[in-house]
Design a protein around this motif. Structure first.
Motif, PDB file in Angstrom:
ATOM      1  N   UNK A 254       0.792  -1.269   0.113  1.00  0.00           N
ATOM      2  CA  UNK A 254      -0.047  -0.085  -0.036  1.00  0.00           C
ATOM      3  C   UNK A 254       0.994   1.382  -0.137  1.00  0.00           C
ATOM      4  N   UNK A 255       2.008   1.264   0.774  1.00  0.00           N
ATOM      5  CA  UNK A 255       2.983   2.495   0.666  1.00  0.00           C
ATOM      6  C   UNK A 255       3.575   2.459  -0.486  1.00  0.00           C
ATOM      7  N   UNK A 256       4.023   1.451  -1.087  1.00  0.00           N
ATOM      8  CA  UNK A 256       4.766   1.571  -2.132  1.00  0.00           C
ATOM      9  C   UNK A 256       3.732   2.117  -3.334  1.00  0.00           C
ATOM     10  N   UNK A 257       2.408   1.540  -3.355  1.00  0.00           N
ATOM     11  CA  UNK A 257       1.672   2.305  -4.411  1.00  0.00           C
ATOM     12  C   UNK A 257       1.566   3.960  -4.295  1.00  0.00           C
ATOM     13  N   UNK A 258       1.421   4.191  -3.113  1.00  0.00           N
ATOM     14  CA  UNK A 258       1.453   5.573  -2.830  1.00  0.00           C
ATOM     15  C   UNK A 258       2.587   6.208  -3.422  1.00  0.00           C
ATOM     16  N   UNK A 259       3.855   5.845  -3.117  1.00  0.00           N
ATOM     17  CA  UNK A 259       5.121   6.266  -3.540  1.00  0.00           C
ATOM     18  C   UNK A 259       5.235   6.418  -5.147  1.00  0.00           C
ATOM     19  N   UNK A 260       4.553   5.299  -5.686  1.00  0.00           N
ATOM     20  CA  UNK A 260       4.599   5.291  -7.369  1.00  0.00           C
ATOM     21  C   UNK A 260       3.684   6.555  -7.893  1.00  0.00           C
ATOM     22  N   UNK A 261       2.391   6.569  -7.008  1.00  0.00           N
ATOM     23  CA  UNK A 261       1.753   7.822  -7.590  1.00  0.00           C
ATOM     24  C   UNK A 261       2.243   9.074  -7.428  1.00  0.00           C
ATOM     25  N   UNK A 262       3.172   9.203  -6.262  1.00  0.00           N
ATOM     26  CA  UNK A 262       3.833  10.491  -5.932  1.00  0.00           C
ATOM     27  C   UNK A 262       5.034  10.945  -6.811  1.00  0.00           C
ATOM     28  N   UNK A 263       5.547   9.891  -7.313  1.00  0.00           N
ATOM     29  CA  UNK A 263       6.675  10.042  -8.423  1.00  0.00           C
ATOM     30  C   UNK A 263       6.274   9.899  -9.718  1.00  0.00           C
ATOM     31  N   UNK A 264       4.983   9.951 -10.022  1.00  0.00           N
ATOM     32  CA  UNK A 264       4.732   9.698 -11.467  1.00  0.00           C
ATOM     33  C   UNK A 264       5.331  10.987 -12.396  1.00  0.00           C
ATOM     34  N   UNK A 269       9.242  13.059 -16.427  1.00  0.00           N
ATOM     35  CA  UNK A 269      10.239  13.899 -16.890  1.00  0.00           C
ATOM     36  C   UNK A 269      11.757  13.135 -16.992  1.00  0.00           C
ATOM     37  N   UNK A 270      11.994  12.054 -16.285  1.00  0.00           N
ATOM     38  CA  UNK A 270      13.110  11.351 -16.402  1.00  0.00           C
ATOM     39  C   UNK A 270      13.205  10.569 -17.815  1.00  0.00           C
ATOM     40  N   UNK A 271      11.945   9.922 -18.106  1.00  0.00           N
ATOM     41  CA  UNK A 271      12.109   9.440 -19.393  1.00  0.00           C
ATOM     42  C   UNK A 271      12.065  10.292 -20.557  1.00  0.00           C
TER      43      UNK A 271
END
Length: 291
Positions: A254-264, A269-271
């Motif tokens: 659940x916390x990893x999913x939140x991090x993925x959303x926050x770093x979209x 930009x990196x891509x």
């Protein structure tokens, strides 16, 4: 060979450079049988080189893997062997030009040499000349773990070597040091390997007495838990542990999913920036990890 005493056993210590020209398992066994301990030293934050040297006698052989400059910061004045695994492009210390940088940590008078190994059919062994004069032998282990290892994954060099050494039935003890499979800022855990399977296998192997795991991971607190609650069958303790682990993994997901959303936005930009890089700045693709 130098002859030294370990307990009541007369041990013949192989001479420096003895790895040169070795190929088959029988040839390697003849050399390795001369040591009281074979200590496999993982590239890991869990390794304490000074502590290892204090705990094992002069008749021990220390086995290192590839980028030893991440665990050694000075020449290693004990009997040693370096494992260099073949990649599709050959050994990475060869194609990255790091042979000299690695070998300098092993004084010639203690260094048996390099064992160049391969585990997959796509992996390539290097001729001895590629290792800049270092004494080099070879070991082809293609298919060694294929009958039981996770499909689609490849064994780490340390895991395969630990099993291979056990099969040799050497008189000396096989010790694993730093085999924690823990990710850190310094070391990444490459997904091409099945780390969970390897850790489970090695710990069961240790309980059978085939190998010894040096350090904290050798101690299983759940055994002491079973002793404390002797009225409970071991299966109940296993189920309780699995229940806790499942809940913790669920919370982590659940916390990893939140991090993925926050770093979209950051990843997008990196891509874009990666696509804009000039071709001459893009690095050539490397071979599979295989370490």
């Amino acid at each position: 060979m130098d002859h030294k005493k370990t307990g009541s056993i007369d041990v013949g210590i192989p001479a420096a450079g003895s790895a040169a020209g070795l190929n088959g398992a029988d040839e390697w066994r003849t050399i390795l049988a001369g040591f009281s301990h074979i200590v496999l030293v993982a590239n890991s934050d869990a390794v304490d080189i000074a502590n290892l040297q204090e705990q094992f006698p002069e008749t021990a052989l220390f086995v290192f893997f590839n980028k030893v400059y991440k665990v050694l910061d000075r020449p290693f004045h004990r009997h040693s062997l370096l494992i260099s695994r073949g990649q599709p492009r050959g050994a990475n210390i060869v194609y990255r030009g790091e042979v000299g940088e690695v070998v300098k940590f092993f004084p010639k008078e203690y260094f048996l040499g390099i064992m160049n190994i391969r585990l997959g059919p796509e992996e390539k062994l290097n001729p001895a000349a590629d290792f800049q004069g270092a004494p080099t032998g070879h070991l082809d282990l293609v298919g060694f773990c294929s009958d039981f290892y996770t499909e689609g994954k490849t064994p780490t060099s340390g895991f395969a070597l630990a099993l291979w050494l056990s099969d040799l039935k050497l008189p000396g003890a096989i010790v694993l040091a730093g085999f924690s499979a823990r990710r850190s800022q310094k070391w990444r855990v490459v997904s091409v390997h099945d780390w969970n399977f390897e850790q489970t296998f090695l710990r069961l192997f240790a309980r059978l007495g085939k190998i010894t795991i040096h350090g904290g991971v050798a101690l299983n607190p759940y055994i002491r838990l079973a002793q404390r609650f002797s009225e409970l069958p071991p299966g109940e303790i296993s189920l309780a542990a699995a229940e806790v682990l499942s809940e913790r993994l669920g919370n982590t997901d659940a916390e990893v999913d939140k991090l993925i959303s926050l770093t979209n936005v950051i990843r997008s930009a990196d891509n874009v920036l990666r696509r804009l890089r000039p071709k001459f700045l893009k690095r050539k693709p490397k071979g599979s990890s295989g370490e």
